[in-house]
Design an enzyme around this catalytic site. Structure first.
Site, PDB file in Angstrom:
ATOM      1  N   ASP A  91       0.929  -1.248   0.097  1.00 23.98           N
ATOM      2  CA  ASP A  91       0.133  -0.098   0.080  1.00 23.98           C
ATOM      3  C   ASP A  91       0.791   1.260   0.051  1.00 23.98           C
ATOM      4  O   ASP A  91       2.153   0.890   0.222  1.00 23.98           O
ATOM      5  CB  ASP A  91      -1.154  -0.029   1.198  1.00 23.98           C
ATOM      6  CG  ASP A  91      -2.304   0.945   0.790  1.00 23.98           C
ATOM      7  OD1 ASP A  91      -2.049   1.543  -0.033  1.00 23.98           O
ATOM      8  OD2 ASP A  91      -3.192   0.724   1.395  1.00 23.98           O
TER       9      ASP A  91
HETATM   10  C1  BGC Z   1      -5.158   3.171   0.233  1.00 25.43           C
HETATM   11  C2  BGC Z   1      -5.434   2.097  -1.035  1.00 25.43           C
HETATM   12  C3  BGC Z   1      -5.250   2.917  -2.192  1.00 25.43           C
HETATM   13  C4  BGC Z   1      -3.914   3.439  -2.301  1.00 25.43           C
HETATM   14  C5  BGC Z   1      -3.660   4.168  -3.528  1.00 25.43           C
HETATM   15  C6  BGC Z   1      -3.993   4.071   0.183  1.00 25.43           C
HETATM   16  O1  BGC Z   1      -3.790   5.250   1.023  1.00 25.43           O
HETATM   17  O2  BGC Z   1      -5.045   2.568   1.652  1.00 25.43           O
HETATM   18  O3  BGC Z   1      -6.835   1.547  -0.736  1.00 25.43           O
HETATM   19  O4  BGC Z   1      -5.562   1.877  -3.336  1.00 25.43           O
HETATM   20  O5  BGC Z   1      -3.522   4.396  -1.355  1.00 25.43           O
HETATM   21  O6  BGC Z   1      -4.041   5.331  -3.822  1.00 25.43           O
END
Ligand code: BGC
Length: 767
Positions: free
Chosen positions: A298
């Site tokens: 993530d």
């Molecule tokens: C979130 C994810 C997301 C990623 C990319 C993160 O902060 O937890 O769900 O896909 O950002 O934007």
């Protein structure tokens, strides 16, 4: 730079382009399809040619924000040198006039081996045509509409070059305090599995080389939804049986549906950060499930292992992440900066590096990026098309859950005067919900014009928002609201939560209607006019006086672009409500976490043994009010059970039958019941199948959903609904973590929701 391979990518692309031009193949024409063996062979050839820098480059997922407009040259140079495997959110952040295709062109035509980038984005519940938030979609209990939503999102997003989405989010969510519950498909592993697979199929199709297909990314692996106290990013503690029976099944189902990518989560799971959780990412995902796509971390999660207190510095974080089983590092650059040294020190082997690169390249080949790296050309007029908007409207209609309808307050009569009150009655932005990177309020169809259009003959609307947003505490406009209410035949109050109150990082400790909304409902109730409440929110809310004062309550979630027309359709009865709750709706926050498939206690509460706090006589002996599992002040039941939802009609369930009362392991039984529409209008009922394993080697949930079917019935009409149940569907993890169905006695229900139903019993015997 290796010209042979560079040219191979280039030549195949040119051939594809020429083929499309000559043969007039549709823009959705597939790229060159390769067998698994061919893909592995091509990867072998590439791995032989790639330098260490290029290999590590494949494992770096960058975001555009890391460069910005002034560093475009640097960015292109990094791509040219093979230092980047893909981008996220370019198209959202795009600056300096560069499109995804512009970047792709540098990768394909100028980088050493011409390996295309994979470009991802959070396309969560629609791209520009926004569908209801996932939790709302889950309330439809309709895999086809959910699949269609993902398909349309993919068609729109791929037309602008995005071939990878960070969806579906299939974190089981049992706690409405957690803001990301809005993005989830609810609390149940079976429903989440079915709908999660529908999304994967919608995004990816059965041929991901199609130019309008996207790789899905099931997230967040794993346990993210179990954040303690529902506080986002908080630690999750999940016993292994619960992990395997509740949290993992939706991911397993997605992997079995050819899921191409998985995102690891921010949280620690039983004290190990998910980003470096070898047991989950390697033993379970790769070992047990044979997942062969790639795992992406993530955003920034690799470096967040420092504040977690798990990695001592960036190099250590890289080492833990690479060894933990993540292939693609999102946003941070610890792989680029530290893997060469880590490899030199023998803490991560070249063979392991090749394996990670192989996972990356495999997905790129499976997406057909080798012959179709560009996706913009020839894909116009897809976005916000009439048919897309119609599908979003239908999805919204199906997502609404009618919670209360006393005195047939709904549907509304089109010849009435309606006092439209509340902060969310005309909210082009709020209706879209969380995670709408590309959704735009200017494309929204809000409720006010929709109701005006609906009432255009005899009826009329008096619109007084009263509060400027859902958090507004200023009561100075209450007078105007009351005046409007007095003039009207019915009050339609649309309140709840703005979209910003759910989503990432947006957890709440209270789950009531914020601001002065409860006070406003009290004031409106004093007019004694019929009060219909629509709740727009990303989570279930503690209703309090809203429940007491409202004649009818409709849960609308955040319905998306077509919220207005869809709500008008359902509130005025042109389309009947049919949604059912994908989660248990608590009375108040003190009941949370709350879920229907809980384990029984030794002292279950019942209506007979439960005493309300108000009813306890002063000074009684300690045991007099009874000792059962409950809250003295909130009761022993939720406000509304999982699976609950009314229609404009009523149904009777009768005549439950099992094909047999005894089944041997490995076989199937059929359960049937008759459902009759006892009301006055045609309506759709979602019939649910539940079981309970009465005694197990670990305690078993009091009920578990095992199937559901939708049935449309005319007034007076009856239909037999039947479910087949294989003994494998009864399996769970025993104390040795073996997946087993244990012989013994079971309860079964065919039911309208998790707290009711026609009951039957059966026994599972040894083979
Ligand atoms: C979130 C994810 C997301 C990623 C990319 C993160 O902060 O937890 O769900 O896909 O950002 O934007």
């Amino acid at each position: 730079m290796n010209n042979t391979i560079k040219n191979r990518w280039r030549i195949s692309r040119t051939i594809a382009a020429i083929t499309i031009a000559i043969c007039g193949i549709s823009p959705a024409a597939n790229a060159e399809q390769l067998s698994d063996a061919q893909i592995e062979q091509k990867i072998d050839q590439l791995l032989n040619k790639m330098t260490l820098t290029e290999k590590i480059g494949q494992l770096q997922l960058r975001d555009w924000g890391m460069y910005g407009a002034d560093k475009t040259d640097q960015l292109k140079q990094d791509i040219r040198e093979g230092k980047i495997g893909g981008f996220l959110n370019v198209n959202f952040d795009a600056v300096a006039g560069n499109t995804i295709d512009d970047l792709q062109r540098v990768a394909v035509e100028e980088s050493p081996n011409g390996i295309p980038l994979i470009n991802g984005q959070d396309v969560i519940h629609g791209y520009k045509t926004i569908f209801p938030i996932p939790l709302g979609q889950a309330a439809s209990w309709n895999p086809s509409i959910v699949k269609q939503g993902a398909r349309i999102a993919a068609e729109e997003a791929t037309s602008e070059g995005i071939r990878w989405t960070f969806a579906p989010m299939i974190d089981i969510s049992r706690n409405p305090r957690w803001g990301r519950i809005a993005e989830s498909l609810g609390e149940d592993p079976y429903l989440t599995s079915v709908l999660g697979v529908a999304m994967v199929e919608g995004f990816q199709t059965d041929d991901p080389t199609r130019r309008d297909a996207m790789a899905a990314s099931a997230k967040h692996f794993i346990g993210y939804g179990a954040a303690e106290a529902g506080r986002d990013y908080n630690a999750a503690y999940i016993p292994e049986t619960t992990l395997r029976d509740i949290y993992l099944p939706p991911f397993k189902a997605a992997v079995d549906a050819n899921l191409l990518t998985i995102m690891s989560s921010y949280n620690t799971l039983n004290d190990i950060p998910a980003t470096a959780n070898k047991k989950m990412l390697k033993d379970v995902l790769r070992g047990e499930w044979k997942f062969n796509g790639f795992v992406v971390s993530d955003w920034n999660a690799v470096l967040e292992m420092l504040p977690h207190g798990f990695a001592k510095d960036a190099k250590h974080a890289a080492e833990l992440t690479a060894n933990g089983g993540v292939d693609f590092e999102m946003h941070t650059t610890t792989f680029e900066e530290h893997l060469p040294q880590i490899i030199k020190e023998g803490k991560f082997t070249l063979a392991e590096l090749d394996q990670a690169v192989r996972n990356m390249l495999r997905v790129k080949y499976k997406l057909g990026l080798h012959t179709n790296p560009y996706t913009r050309e020839g894909r116009e007029n897809i976005i916000l098309s009439e048919s897309n908007l119609a599908a979003a409207r239908q999805a919204a209609r199906e997502s609404f859950v009618l919670l209360k309808n006393d005195n047939s307050a709904l549907p509304l009569n089109k010849n009435q005067t309606v006092a439209l009150i509340g902060p969310l009655a005309n909210v082009p932005h709020e209706q879209l919900g969380t995670w709408i990177y590309n959704g735009d309020k200017k494309d929204s169809h809000p409720f006010l014009p929709a109701i005006e259009a609906t009432l255009k003959d005899a009826g009329k609307v008096i619109y007084v928002p009263t509060l400027k947003n859902s958090r507004d505490t200023d009561t100075s406009n209450f007078k105007a609201a009351i005046k409007a209410a007095k003039k009207a035949d019915v009050i339609l109050f649309i309140g709840g939560e703005e979209s910003i109150l759910t989503g990432e990082g947006h957890s709440r400790g209270r789950i009531d209607l914020p601001g002065a909304q409860h006070a406003l409902v009290d004031a409106l109730a004093k007019t004694n006019k019929p009060l219909v409440t629509v709740i727009m929110a990303g989570r279930p809310l503690a209703l309090g006086n809203v429940l007491e004062h409202s004649d009818a309550i409709m849960m609308a979630w955040h319905p998306g672009t077509m919220a207005g027309p869809a709500l008008a359709d359902v509130l005025f009865g042109d389309y009947g409500p049919q949604g059912k709750l994908p989660l248990t709706w608590p009375v108040d926050v003190g009941q949370t976490p709350i879920y229907y498939n809980r384990m029984a206690t030794g002292r279950p509460a019942t209506d007979d043994n439960y005493t309300r706090m108000e009813d306890i006589e002063q000074g009684v002996f300690q045991h007099v009010p009874g000792n059962s599992s409950n809250h003295l002040d909130l009761g022993h039941l939720p406000q509304y059970p999982f699976g609950f939802g009314l229609t404009y009609s009523s149904f009777e369930y009768s005549d439950i039958k099992l094909s047999t009362n005894k089944i041997a392991l490995g076989s199937t039984l059929t359960a049937t019941a008759t459902i009759t529409n006892t009301g006055k209008v045609t309506a759709i009922e979602t019939v649910q199948l539940y079981v309970q394993d009465i005694v197990g080697s670990v305690t078993r949930p009091i009920r578990e959903l095992k199937g559901f079917k939708k049935v449309s019935l005319k007034p007076g009409e009856s239909k037999t609904v039947s479910f087949t149940l294989h003994t494998d569907a009864l399996a769970f993890h025993n104390p040795d973590m073996q997946l087993v169905t244990e012989p013994g006695d079971f309860n079964l229900w065919i039911a309208a929701h998790a707290q009711t139903g026609l009951a039957a019993k059966f026994e599972v015997t040894e083979k």
